[in-house]
Design an enzyme around this catalytic site. Structure first.
Site, PDB file in Angstrom:
ATOM      1  N   THR A  61      64.949  67.726   0.411  1.00 44.70           N
ATOM      2  CA  THR A  61      64.968  66.520  -0.428  1.00 44.70           C
ATOM      3  C   THR A  61      66.170  66.483  -1.357  1.00 44.70           C
ATOM      4  OG1 THR A  61      62.581  66.366  -0.383  1.00 44.70           O
ATOM      5  CG2 THR A  61      63.651  65.262  -2.201  1.00 44.70           C
ATOM      6  N   THR A 103      61.563  72.133   0.134  1.00 43.99           N
ATOM      7  CA  THR A 103      60.499  72.933  -0.492  1.00 43.99           C
ATOM      8  C   THR A 103      59.375  73.299   0.481  1.00 43.99           C
ATOM      9  OG1 THR A 103      59.411  70.907  -1.220  1.00 43.99           O
ATOM     10  CG2 THR A 103      60.879  71.993  -2.799  1.00 43.99           C
ATOM     11  N   ASP A 104      59.185  72.468   1.523  1.00 43.54           N
ATOM     12  CA  ASP A 104      57.994  72.661   2.367  1.00 43.54           C
ATOM     13  C   ASP A 104      57.889  74.064   2.963  1.00 43.54           C
ATOM     14  OD1 ASP A 104      57.275  70.110   1.786  1.00 43.54           O
ATOM     15  OD2 ASP A 104      57.900  69.238   3.699  1.00 43.54           O
ATOM     16  N   THR A 125      43.800  87.717   2.505  1.00 45.21           N
ATOM     17  CA  THR A 125      42.776  86.853   1.895  1.00 45.21           C
ATOM     18  C   THR A 125      43.206  85.385   1.822  1.00 45.21           C
ATOM     19  OG1 THR A 125      41.540  86.375  -0.142  1.00 45.21           O
ATOM     20  CG2 THR A 125      43.599  87.579  -0.407  1.00 45.21           C
ATOM     21  N   GLN A 126      42.209  84.499   1.936  1.00 43.20           N
ATOM     22  CA  GLN A 126      42.486  83.061   1.776  1.00 43.20           C
ATOM     23  C   GLN A 126      42.709  82.708   0.304  1.00 43.20           C
ATOM     24  OE1 GLN A 126      39.067  81.100   3.470  1.00 43.20           O
ATOM     25  NE2 GLN A 126      39.656  81.588   5.559  1.00 43.20           N
ATOM     26  N   CYS A 127      42.307  83.600  -0.610  1.00 44.44           N
ATOM     27  CA  CYS A 127      42.500  83.329  -2.048  1.00 44.44           C
ATOM     28  C   CYS A 127      43.968  83.480  -2.408  1.00 44.44           C
ATOM     29  CB  CYS A 127      41.710  84.322  -2.891  1.00 44.44           C
ATOM     30  SG  CYS A 127      39.945  84.234  -2.629  1.00 44.44           S
ATOM     31  N   THR A 148      54.624  80.882  -3.185  1.00 43.39           N
ATOM     32  CA  THR A 148      53.888  79.917  -2.373  1.00 43.39           C
ATOM     33  C   THR A 148      54.167  78.530  -2.937  1.00 43.39           C
ATOM     34  OG1 THR A 148      52.120  81.496  -1.951  1.00 43.39           O
ATOM     35  CG2 THR A 148      51.511  79.195  -1.783  1.00 43.39           C
ATOM     36  N   SER A 188      62.986  70.746   5.896  1.00 37.67           N
ATOM     37  CA  SER A 188      62.623  72.144   6.131  1.00 37.67           C
ATOM     38  C   SER A 188      61.416  72.313   7.045  1.00 37.67           C
ATOM     39  CB  SER A 188      62.429  72.894   4.814  1.00 37.67           C
ATOM     40  OG  SER A 188      61.202  72.580   4.229  1.00 37.67           O
TER      41      SER A 188
END
Ligand code: ASP
Length: 343
Positions: free
Chosen positions: A13, A89-90, A277-279, A166, A58
């Site tokens: 972007t 950023t993606d 982990t998903q956390c 992330t 991206s």
């Protein structure tokens, strides 16, 4: 001596412009980008640039592009004090993670940044991000050594370790976060580095770039109600050598016999399975029966690694041509500051 910085403009972007007909954003070229940030000249740095042709959204990033970025850095390593990578950023956290493994023994700053609003827009965050990234890439400590000696993401108020980051917001200017590691620097009136958090090396080894990445990896996201057919289908995907298994909480999974059998058969076929982990925050522990069962089956513990770092670490390790047993062993090692290993 003026700081010498190489900007590698991949797209995103930050360099896009609105197509007035379709109202969608399209990549523009680098000269346009620099025209919109005349303040860069005030820094009094020697800046060169390399531009991806064409610049990419991206979402189109692939391992071949990571190879191009890593090669541009390695081939110009001695000529520059620091590197700034402009990127969408993606998938920025994936690129940052991949580069952290590919650029072994990195001792110079590789600062990745982009923006949520195109640089030509009045309220853009791109101008500030670009200027701060350049300043961080040029920053030195009291011995004249680079302040940052790793791959990092600079976005709005923070500098994050690349392989700990992330993308957490599709709207906010503070789009990135590292849930398991402190910020390397906070940006306010000044740039405040956290010297405890920054990576420091004690060996004199020179940069050792690795360009091969193996994309024969996959990921499975667990959810309550996942059926034996779905799981078996995903686990038996042909040609996949490694799977990142995104589990519940502290690394938990269903304790049903069919679940254990499906995983055991997969691991016996030589597929490496990594428990992540998903956390966002926290780590995998063998505290509950489900997590304990997974480690008993030979599933590798991912500790507090991010999904982005997990998938790219697997690509990197298989890219080195290692056998599954050795890939599994190295997945449990902290290779580039990506994991916190409990004592
Ligand atoms: N789709 C864009 C990209 O990742 C989003 C951005 O740059 O913020 O290239």
């Amino acid at each position: 001596m003026k700081p010498r910085i190489l900007i590698i403009y991949t797209g995103g972007t930050i360099g896009m412009i609105e197509d007035l007909g379709t109202r969608t954003l399209k990549p523009f070229d680098f000269s346009h980008l620099m025209e919109n940030v005349p303040k860069v000249k005030m820094l009094n740095y020697d800046i060169d640039n390399i531009q991806f042709q064409p610049p990419l959204d991206s979402s189109d990033m692939h391992t071949t592009h990571w190879k191009d970025i890593a090669r541009s850095i390695a081939e110009n390593y001695d000529r520059y004090d620091g590197f700034v990578v402009l990127h969408g950023t993606d998938t920025m956290a994936y690129t940052a993670s991949a580069l952290s493994f590919m650029l072994e023994n990195l001792r110079k700053p590789v600062i990745i940044t982009g923006s949520q609003l195109p640089i030509g827009e009045v309220r853009t965050d791109g101008e500030e991000n670009l200027i701060t990234a350049l300043q961080i890439a040029a920053a030195t400590d009291r011995f004249g050594l680079p302040m940052v000696r790793e791959v990092a993401i600079l976005f709005e108020n923070y500098l994050w370790r690349g392989n700990r980051s992330t993308k957490r917001s599709a709207n906010n200017f503070n789009a990135f976060k590292s849930y398991n590691y402190p910020a390397l620097a906070s940006i306010g009136l000044g740039i405040h580095f956290d010297t405890e958090a920054l990576k420091r090396h004690h060996t004199g080894d020179s940069l050792s770039p690795h360009y091969e990445l193996d994309t024969a990896v996959g990921a499975i996201d667990l959810f309550p109600g996942i059926s034996p057919t779905t799981l078996r289908h995903q686990l038996s995907c042909p040609s996949v050598k490694g799977i990142v298994l995104r589990t519940f909480g502290a690394g938990n999974a269903p304790t049903a016999q069919w679940f254990a059998d499906a995983l055991r058969e997969t691991i016996e076929r030589g597929v490496v399975v990594l428990n992540v982990t998903q956390c966002g925050n926290g780590s995998v522990h063998s505290r509950y029966m489900g997590a304990d069962m997974l480690s008993g089956l030979g599933v590798v513990c991912g500790h507090d690694i991010t999904f982005e770092a997990a998938i790219t670490k697997m690509m990197y390790l298989f890219g080195l041509g290692l056998e599954p047993g050795e890939v599994a062993r190295r997945l449990e090692l902290d290779l580039a500051g990506e994991m916190t290993l409990e004592n």
